[in-house]
Enzyme design. Sequence first.
Site, PDB file in Angstrom:
ATOM      1  N   HIS A 190     -25.223   5.682 -38.094  1.00  0.00           N
ATOM      2  CA  HIS A 190     -25.678   6.880 -37.645  1.00  0.00           C
ATOM      3  C   HIS A 190     -24.684   7.907 -37.168  1.00  0.00           C
ATOM      4  O   HIS A 190     -24.755   8.800 -36.464  1.00  0.00           O
ATOM      5  CB  HIS A 190     -26.726   6.677 -36.502  1.00  0.00           C
ATOM      6  CG  HIS A 190     -27.653   5.540 -36.912  1.00  0.00           C
ATOM      7  ND1 HIS A 190     -29.058   5.976 -37.492  1.00  0.00           N
ATOM      8  CD2 HIS A 190     -27.693   4.299 -36.781  1.00  0.00           C
ATOM      9  CE1 HIS A 190     -29.705   4.765 -37.670  1.00  0.00           C
ATOM     10  NE2 HIS A 190     -28.717   3.741 -37.178  1.00  0.00           N
ATOM     11  N   SER A 211      -4.452  28.803 -42.082  1.00  0.00           N
ATOM     12  CA  SER A 211      -5.455  29.750 -42.167  1.00  0.00           C
ATOM     13  C   SER A 211      -4.486  31.116 -42.091  1.00  0.00           C
ATOM     14  O   SER A 211      -3.371  31.122 -41.540  1.00  0.00           O
ATOM     15  CB  SER A 211      -6.246  29.577 -40.983  1.00  0.00           C
ATOM     16  OG  SER A 211      -6.698  30.870 -40.404  1.00  0.00           O
ATOM     17  N   LYS A 248      -3.962  26.196 -37.524  1.00  0.00           N
ATOM     18  CA  LYS A 248      -4.824  25.473 -38.392  1.00  0.00           C
ATOM     19  C   LYS A 248      -4.294  24.693 -39.570  1.00  0.00           C
ATOM     20  O   LYS A 248      -3.525  25.020 -40.198  1.00  0.00           O
ATOM     21  CB  LYS A 248      -5.973  26.318 -38.870  1.00  0.00           C
ATOM     22  CG  LYS A 248      -6.747  26.840 -37.544  1.00  0.00           C
ATOM     23  CD  LYS A 248      -8.275  27.096 -38.315  1.00  0.00           C
ATOM     24  CE  LYS A 248      -9.101  25.921 -38.638  1.00  0.00           C
ATOM     25  NZ  LYS A 248     -10.519  26.112 -39.065  1.00  0.00           N
ATOM     26  N   GLU A 296     -12.546  19.298 -49.133  1.00  0.00           N
ATOM     27  CA  GLU A 296     -13.851  19.971 -49.222  1.00  0.00           C
ATOM     28  C   GLU A 296     -14.379  20.264 -50.585  1.00  0.00           C
ATOM     29  O   GLU A 296     -15.563  20.340 -50.813  1.00  0.00           O
ATOM     30  CB  GLU A 296     -13.576  21.373 -48.166  1.00  0.00           C
ATOM     31  CG  GLU A 296     -13.598  21.118 -46.693  1.00  0.00           C
ATOM     32  CD  GLU A 296     -12.940  22.274 -46.155  1.00  0.00           C
ATOM     33  OE1 GLU A 296     -13.952  22.984 -45.485  1.00  0.00           O
ATOM     34  OE2 GLU A 296     -11.634  22.664 -46.002  1.00  0.00           O
TER      35      GLU A 296
END
Length: 468
Positions: free
Chosen positions: A166, A287, A293, A300
């Site tokens: 979970h 970024s 970043k 992704e």
Amino acid sequence: MSDNETNHKATNALWGGRFGQGPAEIMAQINASISFDQRLYRQDIAGSKAHCAMLVASDILSKEDGQAIDSGLDQILGEFERGEITLDPALEDIHMHVETRLRELIGDAAGRLHTARSRNDQVATDFRLWTRDAIDQIDAGLTAFQNTLLDQAEAHADAIMPGFTHLQSAQPVTVGHHLLAYVEMARRDQSRFADCRTRLNESPLGAAALAGTSFPIDRHATASALGFDAPMANSMDAVSSRDFVAEFLSCCAIAAMHLSRFSEELVVWSSAQFGFISLSDSFSTGSSIMPQKRNPDAAELVRAKVGRIIGSLNTMLIVLKGLPLAYSKDMQEDKEPAFDAFDSLQLGLSAITGMVGDMAFNTERLHDAASSGFSTATDIADWLVRVADIPFRNAHHITGTLVKMAEDQGCMLHELSLADMQGVEPQITADIYDVLSVENSVASRSSFGGTAPSGVRASIAAHRERLS
Ligand code: ARG
């Protein structure tokens, strides 16, 4: 478009005998597949060479014509490899491009190649050959992926991290064990592709348009020349079945789904909040506005690729579901989904293999995370069962009380005093502290398939053996 514009087109040189005029511009556009089926030129030429040799051996084609056709085909292959063939949508597809070029090279004898054959069995043959090659390439990609996972698993066979259910800390596990779970998935993916390969490896060639042919052809000979296990047994099935494409695409979809799940973990693990891993510079992006970043874009994108791959499977099944026997032009729509799924999967596999090879585990942070969240609570319950012979359900309850106590005191389980623990269960002795460390917890899980480093090492060795 005026009628004039529509009408001035010449009829098709290969099938236009009974036509007074050529196709409308839009008809030609919707009909042409060369923009994508050019990708089948190798398979198309291989199929034609096998067919030609068989026609000669069966005395259907003269030796001279056969030789002219065969060397013409060799030359065309070279021209395709060197990018010298000009593609012309008026020639519709790869089959007509090859045949038209052959006619330019050797003259009328080219027209004899299509004896006892149709584009229907031809394209089915080409596409089975292509899918077989695609499977072999994916298989190699899956092997490389597993080898990289095994290297990381070996380097981190003892490293401890939280295991989740979970997405809540459940029990400590070893990093190696976690990675090996993906090796198992990739192993099954390989075996799914291998099954698909076995089933598709039968030859449609010689089924002709749909009913077979009156020429005394030898379908067994062409099948074996092309590396097929046998000719397909039913000519109508041979030209119209595309379940091999659907099966290939479902193998792709399942493999991509696995890569997507792993990518999700890489995204989560590489976040500042988790800080479990860092992806290398070569697999991260910055970024344009936030200088701090490091984004896991490759992970992704692998996570997202599964979307279009599942889409391709859907496309194929939907194209097929209402088709009567035998061939219908709908089947021309089988190729783009398969090509796109293959390209996406191969790219995803390469990207994730690169990421895994380069990524660094923050082992201290993983260890700390594994120790928090009372992750060894099950070990206490197991100890109470083993040492004090308390039924597991009662042991579970007692352990729950100890967890609550630690929570109230704001400490970890191993920081509870013996007196406090004995206040909950008098049979507890100082020995219980042995199972409270995460190291002892993972080492004790030595059941077959468990997370103990010893099991992880044995499993790595078995996988290495299998892949060697
Ligand atoms: N380009 C076609 C395809 O991909 C080849 C077969 C054409 N057959 C036909 N009867 N028009 O399906």
